[in-house]
Design an enzyme around this catalytic site. Structure first.
Site, PDB file in Angstrom:
ATOM      1  N   CYS A 183     -18.620  -2.334   3.632  1.00  0.00           N
ATOM      2  CA  CYS A 183     -17.866  -1.103   3.803  1.00  0.00           C
ATOM      3  C   CYS A 183     -18.405  -0.408   5.053  1.00  0.00           C
ATOM      4  O   CYS A 183     -19.587  -0.520   5.372  1.00  0.00           O
ATOM      5  CB  CYS A 183     -18.050  -0.190   2.603  1.00  0.00           C
ATOM      6  SG  CYS A 183     -17.096   1.327   2.775  1.00  0.00           S
ATOM      7  N   ARG A 239       0.844  -1.217   0.000  1.00  0.00           N
ATOM      8  CA  ARG A 239       0.000   0.000   0.000  1.00  0.00           C
ATOM      9  C   ARG A 239       0.873   1.257   0.000  1.00  0.00           C
ATOM     10  O   ARG A 239       0.530   2.253  -0.637  1.00  0.00           O
ATOM     11  CB  ARG A 239      -0.941  -0.022   1.215  1.00  0.00           C
ATOM     12  CG  ARG A 239      -1.749   1.266   1.346  1.00  0.00           C
ATOM     13  CD  ARG A 239      -2.827   1.177   2.386  1.00  0.00           C
ATOM     14  NE  ARG A 239      -3.400   2.478   2.682  1.00  0.00           N
ATOM     15  CZ  ARG A 239      -4.212   2.726   3.699  1.00  0.00           C
ATOM     16  NH1 ARG A 239      -4.575   1.750   4.513  1.00  0.00           N
ATOM     17  NH2 ARG A 239      -4.682   3.944   3.905  1.00  0.00           N
ATOM     18  N   HIS A 269     -17.692   3.317  -2.215  1.00  0.00           N
ATOM     19  CA  HIS A 269     -16.978   4.591  -2.161  1.00  0.00           C
ATOM     20  C   HIS A 269     -17.429   5.593  -3.229  1.00  0.00           C
ATOM     21  O   HIS A 269     -16.707   6.545  -3.527  1.00  0.00           O
ATOM     22  CB  HIS A 269     -15.446   4.390  -2.206  1.00  0.00           C
ATOM     23  CG  HIS A 269     -14.910   3.796  -0.940  1.00  0.00           C
ATOM     24  ND1 HIS A 269     -13.587   3.487  -0.762  1.00  0.00           N
ATOM     25  CD2 HIS A 269     -15.527   3.469   0.228  1.00  0.00           C
ATOM     26  CE1 HIS A 269     -13.410   2.992   0.459  1.00  0.00           C
ATOM     27  NE2 HIS A 269     -14.580   2.959   1.070  1.00  0.00           N
ATOM     28  N   TYR A 285     -15.979  10.110  -0.015  1.00  0.00           N
ATOM     29  CA  TYR A 285     -15.046   9.925  -1.144  1.00  0.00           C
ATOM     30  C   TYR A 285     -15.373  10.834  -2.328  1.00  0.00           C
ATOM     31  O   TYR A 285     -14.568  10.979  -3.232  1.00  0.00           O
ATOM     32  CB  TYR A 285     -15.004   8.453  -1.581  1.00  0.00           C
ATOM     33  CG  TYR A 285     -14.170   7.618  -0.637  1.00  0.00           C
ATOM     34  CD1 TYR A 285     -12.861   7.271  -0.948  1.00  0.00           C
ATOM     35  CD2 TYR A 285     -14.675   7.200   0.589  1.00  0.00           C
ATOM     36  CE1 TYR A 285     -12.084   6.532  -0.072  1.00  0.00           C
ATOM     37  CE2 TYR A 285     -13.905   6.466   1.475  1.00  0.00           C
ATOM     38  CZ  TYR A 285     -12.607   6.134   1.133  1.00  0.00           C
ATOM     39  OH  TYR A 285     -11.833   5.414   2.010  1.00  0.00           O
ATOM     40  N   ASN A 309     -10.428  -4.437   0.564  1.00  0.00           N
ATOM     41  CA  ASN A 309     -10.602  -3.396  -0.457  1.00  0.00           C
ATOM     42  C   ASN A 309      -9.876  -3.732  -1.753  1.00  0.00           C
ATOM     43  O   ASN A 309      -8.922  -4.490  -1.725  1.00  0.00           O
ATOM     44  CB  ASN A 309     -10.031  -2.079   0.080  1.00  0.00           C
ATOM     45  CG  ASN A 309     -11.117  -1.265   0.750  1.00  0.00           C
ATOM     46  OD1 ASN A 309     -12.260  -1.290   0.320  1.00  0.00           O
ATOM     47  ND2 ASN A 309     -10.747  -0.548   1.804  1.00  0.00           N
TER      48      ASN A 309
HETATM   49  C1  G6P Z   1     -12.414   4.033   5.128  1.00  0.00           C
HETATM   50  C2  G6P Z   1     -12.907   3.121   4.070  1.00  0.00           C
HETATM   51  C3  G6P Z   1     -12.274   1.807   4.114  1.00  0.00           C
HETATM   52  C4  G6P Z   1     -10.789   1.893   4.219  1.00  0.00           C
HETATM   53  C5  G6P Z   1     -10.383   2.767   5.349  1.00  0.00           C
HETATM   54  C6  G6P Z   1      -8.910   3.012   5.310  1.00  0.00           C
HETATM   55  O1  G6P Z   1     -13.030   3.826   6.269  1.00  0.00           O
HETATM   56  O2  G6P Z   1     -14.278   2.966   4.099  1.00  0.00           O
HETATM   57  O3  G6P Z   1     -12.630   1.092   2.973  1.00  0.00           O
HETATM   58  O4  G6P Z   1     -10.274   0.619   4.465  1.00  0.00           O
HETATM   59  O5  G6P Z   1     -11.021   3.959   5.321  1.00  0.00           O
HETATM   60  O6  G6P Z   1      -8.491   3.334   6.567  1.00  0.00           O
HETATM   61  P1  G6P Z   1      -6.956   3.388   6.945  1.00  0.00           P
HETATM   62  O7  G6P Z   1      -6.938   3.643   8.402  1.00  0.00           O
HETATM   63  O8  G6P Z   1      -6.387   2.047   6.568  1.00  0.00           O
HETATM   64  O9  G6P Z   1      -6.384   4.493   6.113  1.00  0.00           O
END
Ligand code: G6P
Length: 442
Positions: A171, A95, A201, A256, A149
């Site tokens: 989600c 990531r 999203h 988003y 995701n």
């Molecule tokens: C949001 C989204 C999720 C995603 C997350 C990332 O809540 O809905 O799909 O996984 O953010 O969070 P992070 O803490 O990993 O940046």
């Protein structure tokens, strides 16, 4: 009592305590007897730490559930009733690259809807399809509850290429919205009906109260009126859409949307963060390290507050509710990714959509939505086409198809840069992209 077996793939995730908490909370209605936490060799250390914590939580709750930790996915899947997927192919380091490489070329990375999300889909879809094949053999009656995701694309891949209908994509955005917007309206969530429609999203919603009054416009004023700005997830800053724009929609967009409506502003903010503190993924790595330090404490037997710093808070609880609702035919109303089948007439019938559903013993039954106005339809169809191409590229490894997805994505704003970023990402993720292997330019 008969056995009730849940398998969690990616069990070493820092989110696992929330999942365990969700099962403990629902034990009377969903008497889980076996929880199998599965991970891979690279995730073994984390699995052992969070697995020990899961065992302590179960013991402290006094429920009769065995927690198994394993690296043997097939042994775990045998005769499972529910399988949840929360895996991250390439771990957080992948990531970091998904976010760093686009940002270093002046593009938004974003792990779900930007260039990063496309590559996360490419890495994840082949693994999920492998899991589906194993489920066909080892637990053909089981449901797959996916929250890996990009959840919408993964769900669609399972439906379309895995030919597996017993899948629900989850989600936390709608879950968070219901809780927080009910508070804004000074109502209880159970006294409101939220209708969500769109894709993961990228969705919009309306809200009606128990007297049948549409409260959407009031909510819009309270959320976007002067001096107000809301954020319902930890990973997206304040939601500052223009009031007139949202008023005209008569629907509440999801956080988003900021990426699409204010691409420049979001990019500028991300670049500043990138320069000063690194990417969101790097921040998440720090939060994770802190969480795992806490999980090591042999006295800790409950979910620590710090988990709320992750954007995915409330995900796992939603997974437990989905499972219990399917198991008990409880008919909980929840927003999930499922097969469209005409729910949104602007999108293909066999694509995954994220819509308000009733979760029955036969799975999600969507509330029919109909069609969108051009204001929403244009962006929605563009992103859905982008998703279709990404999924196809993940399955075929076709370079041209992937390039189409890249150039079509509205967050990838320049054609030349798109190709450069795409090729750099292909190279760094080579070992997770067997379908592309031979096509990588070297
Ligand atoms: C949001 C989204 C999720 C995603 C997350 C990332 O809540 O809905 O799909 O996984 O953010 O969070 P992070 O803490 O990993 O940046």
């Amino acid at each position: 009592m008969s056995k009730l077996k849940v398998v969690t793939i990616g069990g070493g995730s820092s989110y696992t305590p929330e999942l365990v908490e969700g099962f403990i909370k629902r034990y009377q209605e969903f008497p889980i007897s076996e929880l199998w936490l599965v991970d891979i060799e690279e995730g073994k250390h984390k699995l052992e730490i969070v697995g020990a914590m899961a065992k302590r939580m179960v013991q402290a709750a006094g429920i009769d559930c065995e927690v198994h930790l394993t690296l043997d996915r097939k042994a775990a899947l045998k005769d499972a009733d529910f399988v949840t997927t929360q895996l991250r192919v390439g771990l957080l380091d992948a990531r970091i690259l998904d976010e760093r490489i686009p940002l270093s070329h002046g593009l938004i990375g974003q792990e779900t809807n930007g260039a990063g999300g496309i590559f996360k889909a490419l890495r994840t879809i082949p693994v999920i399809l492998e899991i589906v094949e194993e489920m066909k053999e080892l637990c053909p009656a089981a449901w797959l509850i996916n929250f890996t995701n990009p959840a919408g694309m993964v769900t669609e891949a399972v439906l379309r290429y895995g030919k597996w209908d017993k899948v629900v994509g989850l989600c936390n955005i709608p879950v968070n919205a219901v809780v927080e917007e009910a508070e804004i309206l000074q109502e209880k969530p159970e006294d409101l009906f939220f209708q969500f429609a769109g894709i993961n999203h990228l969705h919009w919603h309306t809200v009606v109260d128990k007297f049948g009054h549409d409260r959407t416009d009031e909510l819009i004023q309270k959320m976007y009126g002067e001096g107000n700005s809301q954020s319902i997830v930890a990973n997206i800053k304040d939601n500052e859409l223009i009031l007139e724009q949202v008023e005209n929609l008569h629907m509440v967009p999801c956080p988003y949307h900021n990426y699409y409506y204010y691409t420049d502003k979001m990019l500028a903010e991300e670049l500043v963060d990138f320069k000063n503190h690194g990417t969101r993924a790097e921040k998440v790595k720090e939060i994770e390290a802190e969480l795992f330090e806490l999980y090591k404490d042999s006295n800790l037997d409950y979910k620590p507050q710090q988990l709320a710093e992750r954007g995915g808070a409330r995900y796992s609880d939603a997974a437990c509710e989905t499972i219990s609702s399917i198991y008990n035919d409880k008919r909980t109303v929840m927003t999930v990714s499922t097969k469209n089948n005409g729910t949104i007439s602007d999108l293909p019938a066999d694509s995954a959509v994220e819509v308000t559903c009733m979760l029955t013993g036969n799975g999600p039954v969507p509330y029919t939505f109909g069609s969108f106005k051009p204001q929403e339809r244009g962006l929605l169809q563009l992103m859905k086409a982008m998703e279709e191409l990404t999924i196809e590229a993940a399955v075929t490894g076709d370079y041209g198809t992937l390039l189409q997805a890249f150039t079509m994505n509205p967050l990838i704003t320049s054609g030349d840069v798109a190709k450069t970023v795409m090729e750099e990402l292909l190279i760094v993720h080579k070992k997770y992209l067997p379908n592309f292997f031979e096509k990588v330019p070297v």
